[in-house]
Design an enzyme around this catalytic site. Structure first.
Site, short mmCIF file in Angstrom:
data_model
loop_
_atom_site.label_atom_id
_atom_site.label_comp_id
_atom_site.label_asym_id
_atom_site.label_seq_id
_atom_site.Cartn_x
_atom_site.Cartn_y
_atom_site.Cartn_z
N ARG A 147 -8.75 -28.72 21.71
CA ARG A 147 -7.58 -28.49 20.87
C ARG A 147 -6.42 -28.16 21.80
O ARG A 147 -6.61 -27.56 22.86
CB ARG A 147 -7.84 -27.34 19.90
CG ARG A 147 -9.00 -27.59 18.94
CD ARG A 147 -9.25 -26.40 18.04
NE ARG A 147 -10.37 -26.64 17.12
CZ ARG A 147 -11.63 -26.28 17.35
NH1 ARG A 147 -11.94 -25.64 18.49
NH2 ARG A 147 -12.58 -26.55 16.47
N LYS A 171 -12.40 -21.54 18.21
CA LYS A 171 -12.21 -20.85 16.94
C LYS A 171 -13.33 -19.85 16.69
O LYS A 171 -14.50 -20.14 16.96
CB LYS A 171 -12.15 -21.85 15.78
CG LYS A 171 -10.87 -22.67 15.74
CD LYS A 171 -10.83 -23.53 14.50
CE LYS A 171 -9.51 -24.29 14.39
NZ LYS A 171 -9.47 -25.15 13.19
N HIS A 246 -3.41 -34.09 19.46
CA HIS A 246 -4.55 -34.21 18.54
C HIS A 246 -5.07 -35.64 18.48
O HIS A 246 -6.27 -35.86 18.29
CB HIS A 246 -4.15 -33.73 17.15
CG HIS A 246 -5.28 -33.07 16.42
ND1 HIS A 246 -5.91 -31.93 16.89
CD2 HIS A 246 -5.92 -33.40 15.27
CE1 HIS A 246 -6.88 -31.59 16.05
NE2 HIS A 246 -6.91 -32.47 15.07
N ARG A 249 -7.42 -35.98 21.24
CA ARG A 249 -8.69 -35.33 20.87
C ARG A 249 -9.53 -36.28 20.02
O ARG A 249 -10.73 -36.42 20.23
CB ARG A 249 -8.39 -34.03 20.12
CG ARG A 249 -9.61 -33.31 19.53
CD ARG A 249 -9.17 -31.95 18.99
NE ARG A 249 -10.10 -31.36 18.04
CZ ARG A 249 -11.15 -30.61 18.37
NH1 ARG A 249 -11.43 -30.38 19.65
NH2 ARG A 249 -11.93 -30.08 17.44
N HIS A 272 -16.92 -28.16 16.50
CA HIS A 272 -17.01 -28.22 15.05
C HIS A 272 -18.21 -27.39 14.57
O HIS A 272 -19.32 -27.58 15.07
CB HIS A 272 -17.19 -29.66 14.56
CG HIS A 272 -15.96 -30.49 14.69
ND1 HIS A 272 -15.99 -31.88 14.70
CD2 HIS A 272 -14.65 -30.16 14.81
CE1 HIS A 272 -14.76 -32.34 14.82
NE2 HIS A 272 -13.93 -31.31 14.89
N TYR A 281 -15.44 -39.43 12.49
CA TYR A 281 -15.18 -40.39 13.55
C TYR A 281 -16.08 -41.62 13.44
O TYR A 281 -15.72 -42.70 13.89
CB TYR A 281 -15.35 -39.71 14.92
CG TYR A 281 -14.35 -38.61 15.11
CD1 TYR A 281 -12.99 -38.87 15.30
CD2 TYR A 281 -14.74 -37.28 15.04
CE1 TYR A 281 -12.07 -37.86 15.43
CE2 TYR A 281 -13.82 -36.24 15.17
CZ TYR A 281 -12.48 -36.55 15.36
OH TYR A 281 -11.57 -35.54 15.48
#
Length: 309
Positions: A147, A171, A246, A249, A272, A281
């Site tokens: 990110r 995160k 992004h 990414r 994730h 994806y």
């Protein structure tokens, strides 16, 4: 002006759930919209019926409001009515039987592999210390799928001594380890040679991999890097609207899967928590294969109904 019950609901969100100001403002806007709709019918929100909630949703659809916005507003209403039921203000939830609007799948933008190669070669051709920094940033981003906030805020200590891996705290404070490609390692080593030129005199031992003399954060900001990437796209003769941190990414993930990488491994590298987020994806690849058949198969006109959704 919002009703007493809506104001009470918003106070509970702030105090008990600790939501941010931006989130609180979003709830407020959504509930204001609902109360304005009801006011024209001389009804207060705490007494709204299922039919009125359904009419509110229908009015948004007629007005051409996006399904994502409609779903968000319905979610706000559900939480509001749940609050009213919990407080004993009403005994039923009129939004309970209302279905969320169906949303089309939004596939992320992705650069083709040859476009990424062009972007990288243009970055490497950029002159001076700033060019070396830009090349390191783009190589590192495409090699890891970080990110943008993780990328610009990388501490020096995140890199292994031999620069073969990078450890990222993402995160929720979750740590993940990502191997670095040889081009990324070379670009980082070249950048480190000139990195001292970007250090503040009063902070010669900066903690950051990409320090900045001007940013109050002490490191390159997301906005600074995003602008540099747009300028790089223009130099590479790629539409700047098609390039962002992004998007790179997304390219990292999609290109790995196109070359038969394991989906779970890609999930871990992207950070994730849910594999369904990573599976988007695979849908990009499905759409590209369908497009390939539609555009180039000799019997495309006969196959179109079967091949395209």
């Amino acid at each position: 002006m919002l009703s007493y019950h809506v104001e009470a609901f918003l106070r509970v969100l702030k105090v008990e759930r600790g939501i941010s100001k931006n989130t609180a403002d979003s709830y407020r806007r959504d509930l204001v919209s609902f109360e304005k709709f009801l006011a024209r019918r001389n009804v207060i929100s705490s007494e709204a019926s299922t039919e009125l909630v359904r009419s509110f949703m229908a009015s948004m659809s007629v007005a051409g409001i996006a399904p994502t916005t409609m779903s968000r507003r319905l979610s706000a209403l559900r939480q509001y009515f749940s609050f009213l039921v919990a407080e004993g203000i009403r005994c039923d939830d009129p939004s309970e039987s209302i279905e969320s609007p169906r949303r089309g799948r939004l596939l992320p933008k992705v650069l083709a592999e040859n476009d990424v190669e062009t972007l990288l070669s243009t970055a490497h051709a950029s002159p001076g210390p700033s060019g070396l920094r830009l090349a390191a940033l783009v190589e590192l981003l495409y090699a890891t799928g970080l990110r943008v906030s993780e990328l610009v805020g990388l501490p020096l200590g995140a890199l292994a001594r031999d620069r073969s891996i990078v450890t990222v705290r993402g995160k929720g404070g979750k740590e993940r380890i990502i191997p670095l490609s040889f081009p990324a390692r070379e670009a980082i080593e070249a950048w480190e040679e000139v990195r001292p030129k970007f250090l503040k005199k009063r902070d010669p031992n900066s903690f950051w991999l990409f320090p900045s003399k001007s940013a109050k954060e002490g490191h390159l900001t997301r906005g600074m890097f995003a602008r540099q990437l747009k300028e790089l796209a223009i130099k590479a003769e790629i539409s700047p609207s098609a390039v962002s941190p992004h998007v790179l990414r997304h390219a990292f993930a999609t290109h790995l899967l196109a070359h038969d990488a394991d989906l779970r491994a890609v999930q871990q590298m992207l950070g994730h928590s849910d594999i369904s987020t990573t599976q988007i994806y695979t849908h990009i690849l499905d759409e590209r294969l369908k497009s390939l058949v539609y555009n180039f198969h000799p019997l495309a006109n006969k196959l179109v109904n079967e091949s395209l959704p």
